[in-house]
Structure formats: structure tokens, C-alpha cells
Design a protein around this motif. Sequence first.
Motif, PDB file in Angstrom:
ATOM      1  N   TYR A 120       0.843  -1.193   0.000  1.00  0.00           N
ATOM      2  CA  TYR A 120       0.000   0.000   0.000  1.00  0.00           C
ATOM      3  C   TYR A 120       0.876   1.240   0.000  1.00  0.00           C
ATOM      4  N   ALA A 170      -3.758   1.081  -3.066  1.00  0.00           N
ATOM      5  CA  ALA A 170      -3.217  -0.257  -2.845  1.00  0.00           C
ATOM      6  C   ALA A 170      -2.568  -0.758  -4.129  1.00  0.00           C
ATOM      7  N   GLU A 192      -7.598  -3.598   5.875  1.00  0.00           N
ATOM      8  CA  GLU A 192      -7.538  -2.246   5.345  1.00  0.00           C
ATOM      9  C   GLU A 192      -7.337  -1.234   6.466  1.00  0.00           C
TER      10      GLU A 192
END
Length: 241
Positions: A120, A170, A192
Amino acid sequence: MDRTDARTDRQDRSAEQQDDGYRPGPGRPPRRRVSLWIKIPGVLLALAAVLLLGTRLFLIPGLDDLFGTETKDRTGPAVLKSLQDMSSYEAAAGNFQVVVDLEKDAKFLPDAIRGSRTLYVGAGTVGGSVSMARLGKDDVTVNEDRTAATIRLPHATLGRPALDPDRSYAVSKQRGLLDRLGDFFSDNPNDEQAVHQLAAKRIGEAAKESGLTARAEKNTTSMLQGLLHSLGFKDVTVTYR
């Protein structure tokens, strides 16, 4: 006719009823059954042709409006929760970017079954400010001629990192079978949230080592000196306790 012949006769009639009526004869070759391994490529080719045709149709002007998607925003109005008076001077801000590589493994299971790895890119800002909320009489000193002033301020502090969703994304996400099932039944996967928190933490750590507080104090000093000079003060000293 005995019972054996009657049973045989009934079986022959049942077989004739189940048959579709095709009989090989002179000039009529026996029917050949198509193998399953021949049918499967044919079906795949047909599906590929349908997809290709659909793509070509979308390229035709005017059909995009007919088959295109429509986005509807049914979000309600924002609700004001609280108001807060600002008592600090936002003197500087830093833009940071970090690449987060977060991997979670199970002890006794392979990665294909249980485990995840997320790559990410997090981008955000951190502000440096000087608080003026607790300034007392002893913190501001002015001479009798009002030509010199001394101001004592607290050291600058850093705000909380704020991730920018437009610049954060991402790169890749690998998940095991069990993790995929968990994400399917979950509205907000924990992975997340963990990635966002880790990105904000790394950005905050980088801000502490970037000299952002020193830059904020320097800008605050310049702002106060310029303000007091415009009011007639010639000598302005700003110190930080």
C-alpha cells in the motif's frame, strides 16, 4: 408366449420408445457421438466471440449511453457535531509518502490457505503549529516607549497525520482462501484499517525527524515580528520555552 418371452418383448418396446427413431441403413452412416473434449473448446470459443462482440458494440458511438452504468449519489447532508475555536498558529505543513508492506502469516497453515500480504502506498500531510492559548501577562513584555516587545511561546507541536485518499492506493493484495471468505462476509475488512493505521504511524514518525517543528517555530517568529513591526515596534524578540 411364456413369461420370459413377454418380459423380453416389453424390454424391446421400452428401448424403442427411448430411442429417437434414427436407424442406420443403406446410405445412412451410423451416428457419431461428439466427445466432451470437443464440446468444451467450442463452448469457450462461443463465449469468447460473445465477449468480443459485446466489446465491439460498446465502441460504437451512442451505445455507451444505452448500456453504460449510471452513478447515483444518495448521501445525506453532513451533520455538524461540534465547533472549536482555534488557538494555535498553523505555521508549517509537510507532505509525506510511505510504502507499507504488511504481511500476516498463520503458524501452521500455508499462505494459500491462511495469510495475507498488502502493498500500500500511503500519502498524507502533517501540520506543525504553535499554541497561543495559555499565554499570560508574563509571556508578553513591552517597554514603556512601546518600541520593543518580547514574546515567550511554547515549542511547536505536530498534528495528527491526515491520509489523502486521492494520493493513497493499494498496489497489490494477496490473500489466502480463508481470508478471501472472511472479506466476502465482512463489510469492512480489518486488513484495510490496519494498513491505514500503519501508514499514518510511519508518516508521523517521519514528521518527527523532518525538522517540521523547527520550521514551524521559524515561521511563527517571522509572522509575529512582521505583525508587531507593522504596529510600530522596532525590536521584537520571540523565544520558545
